[in-house]
Design a protein around this motif. Sequence first.
Motif, PDB file in Angstrom:
ATOM      1  N   ARG A 100      30.733 -89.090  88.418  1.00 13.80           N
ATOM      2  CA  ARG A 100      30.304 -90.260  87.394  1.00 13.80           C
ATOM      3  C   ARG A 100      31.400 -90.262  86.356  1.00 13.80           C
ATOM      4  NH1 ARG A 100      25.025 -88.674  88.907  1.00 13.80           N
ATOM      5  NH2 ARG A 100      24.921 -87.249  86.836  1.00 13.80           N
ATOM      6  N   ASP A 101      31.714 -88.870  85.901  1.00 12.11           N
ATOM      7  CA  ASP A 101      32.514 -88.834  84.719  1.00 12.11           C
ATOM      8  C   ASP A 101      33.867 -89.264  84.921  1.00 12.11           C
ATOM      9  OD1 ASP A 101      30.570 -87.412  83.160  1.00 12.11           O
ATOM     10  OD2 ASP A 101      31.203 -85.540  83.684  1.00 12.11           O
ATOM     11  N   ALA A 102      34.112 -89.122  86.311  1.00 11.15           N
ATOM     12  CA  ALA A 102      35.721 -89.452  86.565  1.00 11.15           C
ATOM     13  C   ALA A 102      35.697 -91.070  86.647  1.00 11.15           C
ATOM     14  CB  ALA A 102      36.033 -88.975  87.883  1.00 11.15           C
ATOM     15  N   VAL A 103      34.557 -91.511  87.216  1.00  8.09           N
ATOM     16  CA  VAL A 103      34.687 -93.076  87.547  1.00  8.09           C
ATOM     17  C   VAL A 103      34.670 -93.607  86.040  1.00  8.09           C
ATOM     18  CG1 VAL A 103      33.399 -94.992  88.239  1.00  8.09           C
ATOM     19  CG2 VAL A 103      33.745 -93.216  89.535  1.00  8.09           C
ATOM     20  N   GLU A 104      33.829 -93.343  85.219  1.00  2.45           N
ATOM     21  CA  GLU A 104      33.660 -93.641  83.675  1.00  2.45           C
ATOM     22  C   GLU A 104      34.933 -93.594  83.028  1.00  2.45           C
ATOM     23  OE1 GLU A 104      30.443 -91.655  82.012  1.00  2.45           O
ATOM     24  OE2 GLU A 104      28.898 -92.571  83.116  1.00  2.45           O
ATOM     25  N   TYR A 105      35.753 -92.471  83.034  1.00  2.95           N
ATOM     26  CA  TYR A 105      37.032 -92.196  82.485  1.00  2.95           C
ATOM     27  C   TYR A 105      37.872 -93.332  82.997  1.00  2.95           C
ATOM     28  CZ  TYR A 105      40.369 -90.097  79.754  1.00  2.95           C
ATOM     29  OH  TYR A 105      41.669 -89.558  78.751  1.00  2.95           O
ATOM     30  N   ALA A 106      38.034 -93.381  84.411  1.00  9.85           N
ATOM     31  CA  ALA A 106      38.917 -94.219  85.163  1.00  9.85           C
ATOM     32  C   ALA A 106      38.704 -95.720  84.645  1.00  9.85           C
ATOM     33  CB  ALA A 106      38.915 -94.288  86.667  1.00  9.85           C
ATOM     34  N   ALA A 107      37.407 -96.142  84.550  1.00 10.05           N
ATOM     35  CA  ALA A 107      37.319 -97.710  84.206  1.00 10.05           C
ATOM     36  C   ALA A 107      37.601 -97.808  82.471  1.00 10.05           C
ATOM     37  CB  ALA A 107      35.708 -97.778  84.496  1.00 10.05           C
ATOM     38  N   ALA A 108      37.391 -96.909  81.833  1.00  2.72           N
ATOM     39  CA  ALA A 108      37.808 -96.598  80.369  1.00  2.72           C
ATOM     40  C   ALA A 108      39.340 -97.014  80.146  1.00  2.72           C
ATOM     41  CB  ALA A 108      37.283 -95.712  79.699  1.00  2.72           C
ATOM     42  N   ILE A 109      39.994 -96.519  80.853  1.00  2.00           N
ATOM     43  CA  ILE A 109      41.636 -96.655  80.840  1.00  2.00           C
ATOM     44  C   ILE A 109      42.219 -97.685  81.737  1.00  2.00           C
ATOM     45  CG2 ILE A 109      41.837 -94.227  79.820  1.00  2.00           C
ATOM     46  CD1 ILE A 109      42.947 -93.282  82.353  1.00  2.00           C
ATOM     47  N   GLU A 110      41.137 -98.233  82.696  1.00  2.00           N
ATOM     48  CA  GLU A 110      41.659 -99.054  83.757  1.00  2.00           C
ATOM     49  C   GLU A 110      42.644 -98.559  84.764  1.00  2.00           C
ATOM     50  OE1 GLU A 110      43.121-102.757  81.885  1.00  2.00           O
ATOM     51  OE2 GLU A 110      41.457-102.896  80.775  1.00  2.00           O
ATOM     52  N   ALA A 111      42.139 -97.207  85.058  1.00  2.00           N
ATOM     53  CA  ALA A 111      42.861 -96.716  86.352  1.00  2.00           C
ATOM     54  C   ALA A 111      42.380 -97.041  87.565  1.00  2.00           C
ATOM     55  CB  ALA A 111      42.337 -94.993  86.241  1.00  2.00           C
ATOM     56  N   ARG A 112      43.322 -97.114  88.448  1.00  2.00           N
ATOM     57  CA  ARG A 112      43.016 -97.654  89.802  1.00  2.00           C
ATOM     58  C   ARG A 112      42.311 -96.940  90.935  1.00  2.00           C
ATOM     59  NH1 ARG A 112      49.029-100.762  90.888  1.00  2.00           N
ATOM     60  NH2 ARG A 112      48.953-101.908  88.954  1.00  2.00           N
ATOM     61  N   ALA A 113      42.357 -95.544  90.880  1.00  2.00           N
ATOM     62  CA  ALA A 113      41.834 -94.711  91.664  1.00  2.00           C
ATOM     63  C   ALA A 113      41.312 -93.624  91.118  1.00  2.00           C
ATOM     64  CB  ALA A 113      42.753 -94.501  92.864  1.00  2.00           C
ATOM     65  N   VAL A 114      40.218 -92.711  91.902  1.00  2.00           N
ATOM     66  CA  VAL A 114      39.928 -91.508  91.505  1.00  2.00           C
ATOM     67  C   VAL A 114      40.040 -90.695  92.752  1.00  2.00           C
ATOM     68  CG1 VAL A 114      37.665 -90.247  91.340  1.00  2.00           C
ATOM     69  CG2 VAL A 114      38.162 -92.166  89.741  1.00  2.00           C
ATOM     70  N   HIS A 115      40.569 -89.609  92.700  1.00  2.00           N
ATOM     71  CA  HIS A 115      40.548 -88.639  93.730  1.00  2.00           C
ATOM     72  C   HIS A 115      39.322 -87.769  93.617  1.00  2.00           C
ATOM     73  CE1 HIS A 115      42.214 -84.550  94.913  1.00  2.00           C
ATOM     74  NE2 HIS A 115      41.693 -84.958  96.271  1.00  2.00           N
ATOM     75  N   VAL A 116      38.392 -87.729  94.859  1.00  2.00           N
ATOM     76  CA  VAL A 116      37.246 -86.948  94.574  1.00  2.00           C
ATOM     77  C   VAL A 116      37.530 -85.621  95.455  1.00  2.00           C
ATOM     78  CG1 VAL A 116      35.014 -86.734  95.485  1.00  2.00           C
ATOM     79  CG2 VAL A 116      35.727 -88.929  94.719  1.00  2.00           C
ATOM     80  N   MET A 117      37.691 -84.577  94.856  1.00  2.00           N
ATOM     81  CA  MET A 117      37.981 -83.184  95.420  1.00  2.00           C
ATOM     82  C   MET A 117      36.894 -82.556  96.090  1.00  2.00           C
ATOM     83  SD  MET A 117      40.417 -81.602  92.311  1.00  2.00           S
ATOM     84  CE  MET A 117      41.151 -80.687  93.518  1.00  2.00           C
TER      85      MET A 117
END
Length: 255
Positions: free
Chosen positions: A86-103
């Motif tokens: 959730r933290d990663a997706v929220e941050y990615a959405a806030a900066i308009e990043a295109r992807a999240v790598h789930v470790m």
Amino acid sequence: MIRLSANLGFLWSDLPLPDAIRRAKAAGFDAVECHWPYDTDPDGVKAALEETGLPMLGLNTSKGGAGEFGLSALAGREGEARAAIRDAVEYAAAIEARAVHVMAGLARGDGAAAIFAENLAYACELGAPHGITIFIEPLNARDVPGYLVGTVEEAAAIVERVGRRELKVMFDCYHQQIMGGDLLHRFRRHRGLIGHVQFAAVPSRAEPDEGEVAFDRLLPAIAAEGYDGFFGAEYRPRAATDAGLGWLKVLRGKI
């Protein structure tokens, strides 16, 4: 044209992330990506991205505690894993990043793979409304022994198991050269599941101007297979980042 991305987890890592984005633009990169930007105000990151016009391709979920490489395949850690997603997706959405790598983390076996698949499906559900792609990156067993996913073949099997169009494989040439080589053939075999390509010298993981892989030939060959995304320079500079950028000019001249 080959488009190159600077991975700011390694490049200009001594600078605040917004300043590293600006340096990547000045150096001639076409995009940026990062590892764990969470200590940086997303507003400052977004402002630097807008100023430079560079897209942020992606970021990672939390590694967890000391010595861990992710949480999403670990039994008993599902709550932490989903909070990290959730933290990663929220941050990615806030900066308009295109992807999240789930470790995934240090776990092996069918049980761990099942937990990982469930968490990846959860990540896809969260990312889909924002147009965020979810990545699996296989990591080589020499650098990260015990990591759940070591090869593109293992990653592809998990993508097919989850069955979500948002889920793709990150094909890191450095890791996959160590885990079997034959890079172009293996890329070609899994082309439909690959969402991003990264590279670094093998075996040093330094600037891609040494070692056993000829990236001036490999990257165009991958592009010729229909890959039209960015190539992420994810290497550990031998000295200061700017001092080692000669490879960038040489590579541009050849491709």
